[in-house]
Design a protein around this motif. Structure first.
Motif, mmCIF file in Angstrom:
data_model
loop_
_atom_site.group_PDB
_atom_site.id
_atom_site.type_symbol
_atom_site.label_atom_id
_atom_site.label_comp_id
_atom_site.label_asym_id
_atom_site.label_seq_id
_atom_site.Cartn_x
_atom_site.Cartn_y
_atom_site.Cartn_z
ATOM 1 N N ILE A 102 0.835 -1.204 0.000
ATOM 2 C CA ILE A 102 0.000 0.000 0.000
ATOM 3 C C ILE A 102 0.873 1.259 0.000
ATOM 4 O O ILE A 102 1.865 1.343 0.723
ATOM 5 C CB ILE A 102 -0.911 0.038 1.246
ATOM 6 N N GLU A 103 0.493 2.241 -0.807
ATOM 7 C CA GLU A 103 1.109 3.566 -0.753
ATOM 8 C C GLU A 103 0.037 4.575 -0.371
ATOM 9 O O GLU A 103 -1.091 4.525 -0.886
ATOM 10 C CB GLU A 103 1.729 3.951 -2.091
ATOM 11 N N MET A 104 0.375 5.484 0.549
ATOM 12 C CA MET A 104 -0.550 6.505 1.007
ATOM 13 C C MET A 104 0.019 7.881 0.693
ATOM 14 O O MET A 104 1.193 8.147 0.955
ATOM 15 C CB MET A 104 -0.776 6.381 2.522
ATOM 16 N N LEU A 105 -0.810 8.750 0.120
ATOM 17 C CA LEU A 105 -0.419 10.121 -0.170
ATOM 18 C C LEU A 105 -1.470 11.070 0.392
ATOM 19 O O LEU A 105 -2.676 10.831 0.245
ATOM 20 C CB LEU A 105 -0.279 10.354 -1.676
ATOM 21 N N PHE A 106 -1.001 12.168 1.005
ATOM 22 C CA PHE A 106 -1.914 13.174 1.532
ATOM 23 C C PHE A 106 -1.306 14.545 1.281
ATOM 24 O O PHE A 106 -0.167 14.830 1.691
ATOM 25 C CB PHE A 106 -2.131 12.973 3.034
ATOM 26 N N ASP A 107 -2.039 15.412 0.589
ATOM 27 C CA ASP A 107 -1.526 16.726 0.198
ATOM 28 C C ASP A 107 -2.135 17.869 0.994
ATOM 29 O O ASP A 107 -2.024 19.036 0.610
ATOM 30 C CB ASP A 107 -1.762 16.962 -1.297
ATOM 31 N N GLY A 108 -2.782 17.533 2.110
ATOM 32 C CA GLY A 108 -3.428 18.551 2.924
ATOM 33 C C GLY A 108 -4.922 18.626 2.699
ATOM 34 O O GLY A 108 -5.644 19.220 3.499
ATOM 35 N N LYS A 109 -5.390 17.998 1.599
ATOM 36 C CA LYS A 109 -6.821 18.017 1.281
ATOM 37 C C LYS A 109 -7.339 16.623 0.945
ATOM 38 O O LYS A 109 -8.367 16.202 1.448
ATOM 39 C CB LYS A 109 -7.085 18.969 0.115
ATOM 40 N N MET A 110 -6.607 15.927 0.085
ATOM 41 C CA MET A 110 -7.061 14.636 -0.412
ATOM 42 C C MET A 110 -6.139 13.516 0.067
ATOM 43 O O MET A 110 -4.917 13.602 -0.066
ATOM 44 C CB MET A 110 -7.097 14.636 -1.939
ATOM 45 N N LEU A 111 -6.747 12.457 0.619
ATOM 46 C CA LEU A 111 -6.017 11.252 0.988
ATOM 47 C C LEU A 111 -6.206 10.215 -0.112
ATOM 48 O O LEU A 111 -7.333 9.920 -0.518
ATOM 49 C CB LEU A 111 -6.549 10.681 2.306
ATOM 50 N N PRO A 127 -9.564 17.360 4.550
ATOM 51 C CA PRO A 127 -8.759 18.577 4.677
ATOM 52 C C PRO A 127 -8.353 18.833 6.121
ATOM 53 O O PRO A 127 -9.121 18.598 7.054
ATOM 54 C CB PRO A 127 -9.691 19.679 4.151
ATOM 55 N N GLY A 128 -7.120 19.283 6.300
ATOM 56 C CA GLY A 128 -6.649 19.589 7.649
ATOM 57 C C GLY A 128 -5.186 19.252 7.836
ATOM 58 O O GLY A 128 -4.453 18.974 6.878
ATOM 59 N N THR A 129 -4.776 19.259 9.086
ATOM 60 C CA THR A 129 -3.385 19.028 9.430
ATOM 61 C C THR A 129 -3.048 17.537 9.445
ATOM 62 O O THR A 129 -3.927 16.674 9.362
ATOM 63 C CB THR A 129 -3.071 19.609 10.817
ATOM 64 N N LEU A 130 -1.757 17.263 9.611
ATOM 65 C CA LEU A 130 -1.302 15.890 9.733
ATOM 66 C C LEU A 130 -1.890 15.240 10.984
ATOM 67 O O LEU A 130 -2.294 14.076 10.957
ATOM 68 C CB LEU A 130 0.232 15.861 9.784
ATOM 69 N N ASP A 131 -1.958 15.992 12.087
ATOM 70 C CA ASP A 131 -2.568 15.461 13.313
ATOM 71 C C ASP A 131 -4.000 15.007 13.058
ATOM 72 O O ASP A 131 -4.418 13.929 13.486
ATOM 73 C CB ASP A 131 -2.573 16.531 14.412
ATOM 74 N N HIS A 132 -4.763 15.839 12.356
ATOM 75 C CA HIS A 132 -6.158 15.505 12.060
ATOM 76 C C HIS A 132 -6.241 14.251 11.202
ATOM 77 O O HIS A 132 -7.066 13.360 11.459
ATOM 78 C CB HIS A 132 -6.832 16.680 11.352
ATOM 79 N N LEU A 133 -5.381 14.145 10.210
ATOM 80 C CA LEU A 133 -5.376 12.971 9.342
ATOM 81 C C LEU A 133 -5.082 11.706 10.127
ATOM 82 O O LEU A 133 -5.783 10.689 9.982
ATOM 83 C CB LEU A 133 -4.333 13.141 8.237
ATOM 84 N N LEU A 134 -4.049 11.739 10.973
ATOM 85 C CA LEU A 134 -3.665 10.548 11.740
ATOM 86 C C LEU A 134 -4.778 10.117 12.691
ATOM 87 O O LEU A 134 -5.013 8.919 12.878
ATOM 88 C CB LEU A 134 -2.369 10.817 12.497
ATOM 89 N N ASP A 135 -5.454 11.096 13.293
ATOM 90 C CA ASP A 135 -6.590 10.767 14.165
ATOM 91 C C ASP A 135 -7.719 10.118 13.372
ATOM 92 O O ASP A 135 -8.321 9.129 13.813
ATOM 93 C CB ASP A 135 -7.120 12.036 14.846
#
Length: 269
Positions: A102-111, A127-135
């Motif tokens: 698996i490869e994961m990409l996140f540009d601040g808006k789209m995962l 959309p949001g910060t890295l903290d928000h994405l990880l949560d």
């Protein structure tokens, strides 16, 4: 979770294992009851402050995940990958475990999650910060990033929540790097961390041990090829579908931490 697995014909040397456990038991008995908590807290805070201050970082990692079979045999699944982070809101990671890639990409808006073996992908707007994405990955989608607590904006807050006991175990060497070895206890898990000594106190190894499951299964992540302050272009985090992958729903994309096909979940008794 109880697990049924295919039998293996491989044999293990129990004499070597018994000797190792005897040495471990002797060492554990020699640890002072009142370890230097102040030093341990200082070392962990130093790591947390260093990690928080890094605007860009990259590393490779190896993970192990234990599962316990119905007959109480502890089995270990292994995987490897890479991570590239650009704070506050970008990450690119890979994970290969032999049965998934698996490869994961996140540009601040789209995962974007790309299943390389089947050439399929799924996308979600977060959309949001890295903290928000990880949560969100952990709590909403059950797809936690390996060692995610280490890469939040304040790792110390994540790691120390609920800690009841702290030990400074001195030095250890991980991948040729001399580290400070710390151990912590919580109600449901014990965890240990090895932090590189010197002016780059990054986490070299992080191990979590369950106290609620018979057999004490563990999850571990070991970092290598650590780099900080790397130059990263925004395009590194964009998905361009160079392989003409087929878009699918997220629920149909294999979970990188899922079990391989020869492991069959069994109902708890």
């Amino acid at each position: 979770m109880n697990i049924s697995v295919r039998r293996s014909t491989r044999s293990l040397s129990t004499r070597a294992l018994a000797t190792g456990l005897a040495l471990i038991a002797g060492f554990a008995a020699s640890i002072p009851a009142q370890a230097d908590e102040a030093d341990a807290k200082r070392l962990l805070k130093s790591m947390s402050d260093y990690m928080t201050a890094q605007k860009t970082l990259s590393f490779s990692y190896d993970t192990t995940l234990d599962v316990v079979s119905e007959d109480q045999q502890r089995l270990t699944l292994a995987g490897s990958g890479t991570v590239l982070i650009s704070r506050p809101d970008k990450i690119r990671s890979t994970r290969s475990s032999g049965f998934t890639d698996i490869e994961m990409l996140f540009d601040g808006k789209m995962l974007t999650l790309l299943g390389k073996k089947k050439n399929i992908y799924a996308q979600i707007e977060i959309p949001g910060t890295l903290d928000h994405l990880l949560d969100e990955l952990r709590d909403k989608y059950n797809r936690p990033l390996p060692g995610a607590d280490l890469f939040m904006s304040n790792p110390q807050d994540q790691l120390m929540a609920g800690v009841t006991d702290i030990k400074d175990l001195g030095s250890g060497v991980i991948g040729g790097v001399e580290c400070d070895h710390l151990a912590f206890r919580k109600k449901e898990v014990d965890w240990q961390i090895w932090i590189a000594q010197g002016d780059q106190p990054y986490p070299c190894r992080y191990v979590i041990t369950s106290k609620k499951i018979t057999g004490g299964p563990q999850y571990s992540i070991q970092l290598s090829d650590w780099k900080s302050g790397v130059q990263v272009a925004p395009e590194e985090f964009a998905f361009n579908n160079a392989t003409n992958a087929k878009k699918i729903e997220l629920k149909d994309l294999p979970n990188a931490e899922g079990l391989p096909s020869n492991f069959v979940g069994a109902k708890a008794k």
